[in-house]
Design a protein around this motif. Structure first.
Motif, PDB file in Angstrom:
ATOM      1  N   THR A   1      -7.089   2.710   4.053  1.00  0.00           N
ATOM      2  CA  THR A   1      -5.882   2.835   4.863  1.00  0.00           C
ATOM      3  C   THR A   1      -4.690   2.424   4.004  1.00  0.00           C
ATOM      4  O   THR A   1      -4.760   1.441   3.270  1.00  0.00           O
ATOM      5  N   GLN A   2      -3.611   3.181   4.092  1.00  0.00           N
ATOM      6  CA  GLN A   2      -2.445   2.958   3.226  1.00  0.00           C
ATOM      7  C   GLN A   2      -1.591   1.816   3.759  1.00  0.00           C
ATOM      8  O   GLN A   2      -1.265   1.761   4.949  1.00  0.00           O
ATOM      9  N   VAL A   3      -1.202   0.940   2.846  1.00  0.00           N
ATOM     10  CA  VAL A   3      -0.223  -0.104   3.126  1.00  0.00           C
ATOM     11  C   VAL A   3       0.929   0.079   2.153  1.00  0.00           C
ATOM     12  O   VAL A   3       0.723   0.109   0.945  1.00  0.00           O
ATOM     13  N   THR A   4       2.133   0.210   2.692  1.00  0.00           N
ATOM     14  CA  THR A   4       3.319   0.403   1.858  1.00  0.00           C
ATOM     15  C   THR A   4       4.326  -0.693   2.190  1.00  0.00           C
ATOM     16  O   THR A   4       4.698  -0.860   3.350  1.00  0.00           O
TER      17      THR A   4
ATOM     18  N   GLY B   1      -5.047   0.306  10.892  1.00  0.00           N
ATOM     19  CA  GLY B   1      -3.974  -0.681  10.932  1.00  0.00           C
ATOM     20  C   GLY B   1      -2.987  -0.624   9.794  1.00  0.00           C
ATOM     21  O   GLY B   1      -2.042  -1.410   9.754  1.00  0.00           O
ATOM     22  N   GLY B   2      -3.166   0.276   8.855  1.00  0.00           N
ATOM     23  CA  GLY B   2      -2.208   0.370   7.765  1.00  0.00           C
ATOM     24  C   GLY B   2      -0.855   0.876   8.246  1.00  0.00           C
ATOM     25  O   GLY B   2      -0.694   1.293   9.390  1.00  0.00           O
ATOM     26  N   GLY B   3       0.116   0.835   7.355  1.00  0.00           N
ATOM     27  CA  GLY B   3       1.434   1.311   7.706  1.00  0.00           C
ATOM     28  C   GLY B   3       2.466   0.863   6.694  1.00  0.00           C
ATOM     29  O   GLY B   3       2.116   0.449   5.589  1.00  0.00           O
ATOM     30  N   SER B   4       3.716   0.950   7.104  1.00  0.00           N
ATOM     31  CA  SER B   4       4.824   0.577   6.231  1.00  0.00           C
ATOM     32  C   SER B   4       5.532  -0.644   6.786  1.00  0.00           C
ATOM     33  O   SER B   4       5.701  -0.768   8.005  1.00  0.00           O
ATOM     34  N   VAL B   5       5.940  -1.518   5.895  1.00  0.00           N
ATOM     35  CA  VAL B   5       6.612  -2.745   6.299  1.00  0.00           C
ATOM     36  C   VAL B   5       7.572  -3.159   5.195  1.00  0.00           C
ATOM     37  O   VAL B   5       7.364  -2.814   4.019  1.00  0.00           O
TER      38      VAL B   5
ATOM     39  N   THR C   1       1.555  -2.953  -2.206  1.00  0.00           N
ATOM     40  CA  THR C   1       1.404  -1.549  -1.824  1.00  0.00           C
ATOM     41  C   THR C   1       0.160  -0.949  -2.459  1.00  0.00           C
ATOM     42  O   THR C   1      -0.019  -1.012  -3.676  1.00  0.00           O
ATOM     43  N   ALA C   2      -0.699  -0.385  -1.631  1.00  0.00           N
ATOM     44  CA  ALA C   2      -1.972   0.174  -2.116  1.00  0.00           C
ATOM     45  C   ALA C   2      -2.724   0.784  -0.938  1.00  0.00           C
ATOM     46  O   ALA C   2      -2.332   0.600   0.224  1.00  0.00           O
ATOM     47  N   VAL C   3      -3.794   1.474  -1.262  1.00  0.00           N
ATOM     48  CA  VAL C   3      -4.773   1.849  -0.243  1.00  0.00           C
ATOM     49  C   VAL C   3      -5.770   0.709  -0.146  1.00  0.00           C
ATOM     50  O   VAL C   3      -6.311   0.268  -1.160  1.00  0.00           O
ATOM     51  N   TYR C   4      -5.982   0.235   1.049  1.00  0.00           N
ATOM     52  CA  TYR C   4      -6.872  -0.898   1.276  1.00  0.00           C
ATOM     53  C   TYR C   4      -8.201  -0.405   1.844  1.00  0.00           C
ATOM     54  O   TYR C   4      -8.223   0.424   2.760  1.00  0.00           O
ATOM     55  N   TYR C   5      -9.276  -0.947   1.279  1.00  0.00           N
ATOM     56  CA  TYR C   5     -10.624  -0.547   1.669  1.00  0.00           C
ATOM     57  C   TYR C   5     -11.422  -1.757   2.120  1.00  0.00           C
ATOM     58  O   TYR C   5     -11.336  -2.826   1.509  1.00  0.00           O
TER      59      TYR C   5
ATOM     60  N   SER D   1       4.624  -8.649   7.859  1.00  0.00           N
ATOM     61  CA  SER D   1       3.188  -8.855   8.057  1.00  0.00           C
ATOM     62  C   SER D   1       2.527  -7.573   8.552  1.00  0.00           C
ATOM     63  O   SER D   1       3.159  -6.741   9.212  1.00  0.00           O
ATOM     64  N   LEU D   2       1.260  -7.445   8.239  1.00  0.00           N
ATOM     65  CA  LEU D   2       0.428  -6.358   8.741  1.00  0.00           C
ATOM     66  C   LEU D   2      -0.986  -6.872   8.914  1.00  0.00           C
ATOM     67  O   LEU D   2      -1.410  -7.782   8.187  1.00  0.00           O
TER      68      LEU D   2
END
Length: 123
Positions: free
Chosen positions: A117-120, A8-12, A92-96, A17-18
């Motif tokens: 998963t990356q969130v940017t 579910g990560g991604g760029s926003v 912004t980070a990698v979420y675990y 919201s994510l």
């Protein structure tokens, strides 16, 4: 063998919201553990975001995300979710997702980890 898989990560853009999902496997783990969410930005240590217990509905959040992030779980589907609102560039980070035996906010208290998963979040 317990496995955790995030998605579910991604760029926003900032303010957006994510939602992240974490699929857990392993019956013995699910019956008595806590699920935590952590994040790690480049050059920084891994930090606690929040947690939820598999039994009951108690949650706990880091001050930096309180009121913006919500953790939920679906025991029947073996899923844990992290819904993030009003995102900021500093999110912004990698979420675990991580699994542990006890309620804790330090990474070393958790023995099971997903791949991240990356969130940017862009400004």
């Amino acid at each position: 063998q317990v496995q955790l898989v995030e998605s579910g990560g991604g760029s926003v853009q900032a303010g957006g919201s994510l939602s992240l999902s974490c699929a857990a496997s392993g019956r013995a783990f699910l019956s008595s553990h806590v699920m935590g969410w952590f994040r790690q930005a480049p050059g920084k240590e891994r930090e606690f975001v929040g947690l939820i217990r598999w039994s009951g509905a108690s949650t706990s959040y880091a001050d930096s995300v309180k009121g913006r992030f919500t953790i939920s779980r679906d025991n029947a589907k073996h899923m844990v979710y992290l819904h993030m609102d009003r995102l900021k560039p500093e999110d912004t980070a990698v979420y675990y997702c991580a699994g542990g035996r006890y309620i804790a906010t330090t990474p070393n208290e958790y023995g099971y980890w997903g791949q991240g998963t990356q969130v940017t979040v862009s400004s």
